[in-house]
Design a protein around this motif. Structure first.
Motif, PDB file in Angstrom:
ATOM      1  N   GLU A  70       0.594  -1.223  -0.200  1.00 32.89           N
ATOM      2  CA  GLU A  70      -0.007  -0.022  -0.056  1.00 32.89           C
ATOM      3  C   GLU A  70       0.783   1.191   0.128  1.00 32.89           C
ATOM      4  O   GLU A  70       0.654   2.094  -0.603  1.00 32.89           O
ATOM      5  CB  GLU A  70      -0.862  -0.018   1.272  1.00 32.89           C
ATOM      6  CG  GLU A  70      -1.651   1.198   1.219  1.00 32.89           C
ATOM      7  CD  GLU A  70      -2.860   1.159   0.190  1.00 32.89           C
ATOM      8  OE1 GLU A  70      -3.397   2.351  -0.197  1.00 32.89           O
ATOM      9  OE2 GLU A  70      -3.225   0.113  -0.393  1.00 32.89           O
ATOM     10  N   SER A  99       2.548   2.001  -3.245  1.00 27.23           N
ATOM     11  CA  SER A  99       1.370   2.056  -4.656  1.00 27.23           C
ATOM     12  C   SER A  99       1.296   3.373  -5.631  1.00 27.23           C
ATOM     13  O   SER A  99       0.767   3.526  -6.370  1.00 27.23           O
ATOM     14  CB  SER A  99      -0.060   1.758  -3.938  1.00 27.23           C
ATOM     15  OG  SER A  99      -0.567   2.551  -3.007  1.00 27.23           O
ATOM     16  N   ASN A 145       2.027   8.208  -1.448  1.00 25.88           N
ATOM     17  CA  ASN A 145       1.918   7.135  -0.235  1.00 25.88           C
ATOM     18  C   ASN A 145       3.508   6.928  -0.115  1.00 25.88           C
ATOM     19  O   ASN A 145       3.959   6.718   1.070  1.00 25.88           O
ATOM     20  CB  ASN A 145       1.502   5.759  -0.718  1.00 25.88           C
ATOM     21  CG  ASN A 145      -0.254   6.030  -0.591  1.00 25.88           C
ATOM     22  OD1 ASN A 145      -0.613   6.904  -0.163  1.00 25.88           O
ATOM     23  ND2 ASN A 145      -0.668   4.572  -0.946  1.00 25.88           N
TER      24      ASN A 145
END
Length: 331
Positions: A247, A250, A254
């Motif tokens: 995550e 990604s 982020n």
């Protein structure tokens, strides 16, 4: 004090064992170490041989070997020779990151059980949110157990936490499917009154979901249940970090956030790491035998050495022997 180390067991052998041994020698002036394994391979990673001896052998026990057969047939393997150093009085404790079943077999055959201990337990320290950790026993040495075995595990765990982890009056919990008295299967129902009447700080039944919150300092169970808990904790931690990594990489935003929080993530990972706790002790044997994780790096092996040293320093085996004898006298 001398500690023998199976230098060829584990994913990162012998590099991790040699580096850990050299760090331990620097950290503990009274310590001597015997590295058991292929001398040529060991010396590739050795920069200082002060207070270190190599016991040469080219034979080793593989993870795929059948434990009992391997111990009996591979008498000159690095693991068996390391354990025999303890049996024959040249070492006070031994460590291996190799085949768990084989180490248990070698420990039973060559070191032997403490009188009054029916079945030694394989017992790792697992992390808790407060960073103190808890001792879980058994996690697979014995898949089936009797109520009196769990009572013995409780005494072993209490002694270890007091003497090595410096926990005053450690809380002992019985792993169960609910916290109410009378819960569980035949084993836990029969073990509950035994633990309650023992000279320990028994806090009753504890559930698996509360273990990492620090509900108890020592948690006892049969090896089948303990192994499920151990593998579940390891698997969940690994999956969570994989999801976080996926995550946080990604998108560009982020990645920026991950950069800011990098130190925090490292701290969390450190708290959940097994490496700071040492290895899983084969408790109930006549001398300290430590099973390091198969993927142990030098840091993990170093803490296993520290763990073994502290067990010898505090005479943990002798104290367990005396505590078990007291229980037998009452019976």
């Amino acid at each position: 004090m001398n500690i023998s180390i199976d230098a060829m067991g584990g994913d990162h052998a012998p590099k991790a064992q040699v580096e850990a041994a050299q760090k331990a020698i620097q950290s503990f002036p009274e310590l001597k170490i015997t590295l058991v394994g292929n001398e040529e391979e060991i010396k590739k990673h050795m920069t200082n041989d002060k207070r270190m001896t190599i016991l040469h052998t080219t034979e080793k026990i593989e993870d795929t070997d059948q434990p009992t057969t391997a111990v009996r047939r591979k008498k000159d393997s690095s693991m068996v020779l390391a354990v025999r150093e303890v049996k024959e009085g040249r070492a006070d404790a031994c460590i291996s990151a190799g085949n768990t079943g084989a180490l248990m077999t070698a420990g039973l055959l060559h070191v032997g059980r403490i009188k009054g201990i029916d079945r030694p337990a394989l017992s790792p320290m697992l992390p808790t949110l407060d960073g103190k950790g808890f001792l879980l026993l058994d996690v697979g040495a014995n898949m089936d157990a009797k109520p009196e075995h769990l009572q013995q595990y409780a005494i072993i765990g209490k002694t270890y936490m007091e003497m090595v982890r410096n926990v005053a009056n450690p809380r002992v919990g019985l792993l169960n499917v609910g916290t109410e008295d009378g819960k569980g299967n035949e084993l836990t129902k029969a073990a509950f009154p035994l633990l309650k009447s023992s000279d320990i700080n028994f806090v009753g039944n504890v559930e698996a979901r509360d273990l990492l919150s620090g509900v108890a300092d020592v948690v006892v169970c049969d090896g089948f249940s303990g192994n499920l808990v151990l593998k579940s904790v390891e698997g969940t931690a690994g999956t969570l970090f994989s999801l976080l990594k996926k995550e946080l990489t990604s998108s560009f935003v982020n990645k920026l956030a991950a950069g800011v929080l990098k130190s925090s993530f490292k701290e969390i990972k450190s708290q959940l790491s097994y490496s700071e706790y040492g290895g899983a002790g084969l408790y109930g044997l006549k001398a300290p035998v430590i099973k390091a994780h198969g993927s142990s790096d030098a840091t993990a092996v170093f803490h296993a050495i520290r763990q073994a040293k502290e067990m010898v320093d505090h005479q943990v085996v002798t104290i367990i022997k005396n505590e078990v004898a007291k229980v037998e006298e009452k019976v």
